[in-house]
Design an enzyme around this catalytic site. Structure first.
Site, PDB file in Angstrom:
ATOM      1  N   SER A 156       0.853  -1.180   0.000  1.00 53.10           N
ATOM      2  CA  SER A 156       0.000   0.000   0.000  1.00 53.10           C
ATOM      3  C   SER A 156       0.890   1.231   0.000  1.00 53.10           C
ATOM      4  O   SER A 156       2.024   1.208   0.507  1.00 53.10           O
ATOM      5  CB  SER A 156      -0.892   0.010   1.245  1.00 53.10           C
ATOM      6  OG  SER A 156      -1.508   1.275   1.426  1.00 53.10           O
ATOM      7  N   TYR A 169      -1.664  -1.649  10.442  1.00 49.91           N
ATOM      8  CA  TYR A 169      -1.802  -1.923   9.011  1.00 49.91           C
ATOM      9  C   TYR A 169      -0.714  -1.206   8.218  1.00 49.91           C
ATOM     10  O   TYR A 169      -0.045  -1.812   7.367  1.00 49.91           O
ATOM     11  CB  TYR A 169      -3.183  -1.493   8.520  1.00 49.91           C
ATOM     12  CG  TYR A 169      -3.335  -1.609   7.017  1.00 49.91           C
ATOM     13  CD1 TYR A 169      -3.446  -2.860   6.422  1.00 49.91           C
ATOM     14  CD2 TYR A 169      -3.337  -0.480   6.200  1.00 49.91           C
ATOM     15  CE1 TYR A 169      -3.559  -2.973   5.053  1.00 49.91           C
ATOM     16  CE2 TYR A 169      -3.451  -0.588   4.834  1.00 49.91           C
ATOM     17  CZ  TYR A 169      -3.561  -1.837   4.258  1.00 49.91           C
ATOM     18  OH  TYR A 169      -3.659  -1.951   2.899  1.00 49.91           O
TER      19      TYR A 169
END
Length: 279
Positions: A156, A169
């Site tokens: 990401s 995360y």
């Protein structure tokens, strides 16, 4: 690697009796399924792995109807200690070996780190960090022996910065970017390609699952479709890129994230990522 590979030579120099297959974890939906479609269009036989057999079966049925490739499924909790053995058993049944591994399975967490359930954080670290690490280590020796194949990890854009309110995360994706770049440098001499794709927000159910839809980033930052991310990812992988950031806007953001001091960046990220749940 634009098309499905021919059987790899074995140690004896004869063609390997097993067929090459591409494994896609998290392949039943979202970016994983979108990458599976791009690979299928290029002639890759596929083994899709996810937890829910019904969703897996539906994805495999659609792919099999759209492309002339073999699509197998394996309903599996990848955090299980014997997950690699289960994958090997399925590959043995299919008389196949891993030509390409796509690590797309992941979960997120939104909210204050101190208020997160310990089991939830533990599962995030298992799935986002331990699983791709273990799978990469498991498939690399075979790829090195055949001197072919590759690994594509799905990270990401958040991996370039600390992310308050999605702290674990973001940290897990930072780890995956670092691991991918390092292993890519090690594996290059063996004919094995390793890359990581780092998209910005993607229009999937991912954000809703972690209850982050009210956060400002969902309204302020443009989102990509899973199909767009998949096309960039596979094309970048084929071109030999080690880090793939889909989209011009995201490339600019990635450059800014690398150079902005954290004293300025982290408060902005906290404002963007705060879940703003109703009281």
């Amino acid at each position: 690697m634009a098309n499905a590979p021919s059987p790899a030579p074995s140690a004896s120099g004869e063609p390997d009796a097993t067929r090459p297959m591409s494994i896609v974890t998290g392949g039943s939906e979202g970016v994983g399924l979108a990458i599976a479609k791009v690979l299928a269009a290029r002639g890759h036989d596929l083994l899709l792995i996810a937890r829910r057999p019904d969703v897996l079966s539906a994805a495999a049925k659609d792919l099999g109807a759209a492309f002339p490739v073999k699509v197998a499924t394996l309903a599996l909790d990848l955090t299980h200690p014997e997950a690699c053995e289960a994958i090997d058993a399925e590959l043995g049944r299919l008389r196949a070996h891993v030509h390409m591994l796509v690590n797309a399975a992941a979960i997120g967490h939104s909210g204050a780190f101190a208020e997160a359930e310990a089991l939830e954080l533990g599962r995030l670290v298992q799935l986002n960090v331990e699983v791709p690490t273990r799978l990469m280590r498991h498939v690399l020796p075979g790829m090195r022996r055949r001197r072919s194949g590759g690994i594509l990890n799905v990270a990401s854009l958040g991996g370039y910065t600390p992310g308050p309110y999605q702290a674990a995360y973001y940290a897990s994706k930072s780890y995956l970017i670092s691991l991918s770049e390092a292993v890519a440098a090690e594996a290059r001499a063996d004919g094995v390609r390793v890359a990581v794709v780092a998209p910005g927000p993607v229009e999937t159910a991912f954000h809703a699952k972690m209850d982050a839809e009210r956060a400002f980033y969902r309204r302020l930052l443009p989102s990509s479709s899973p199909e767009t991310v998949a096309r960039w990812a596979v094309r970048g992988f084929e071109l030999g890129m080690r880090v793939i950031v889909p989209g011009v806007f995201n490339l600019i953001i990635a450059s800014a994230l690398r150079f902005l001091p954290h004293t300025l960046l982290v408060p902005v990220m906290a404002w963007l990522l705060h879940p703003r749940r109703p009281t």
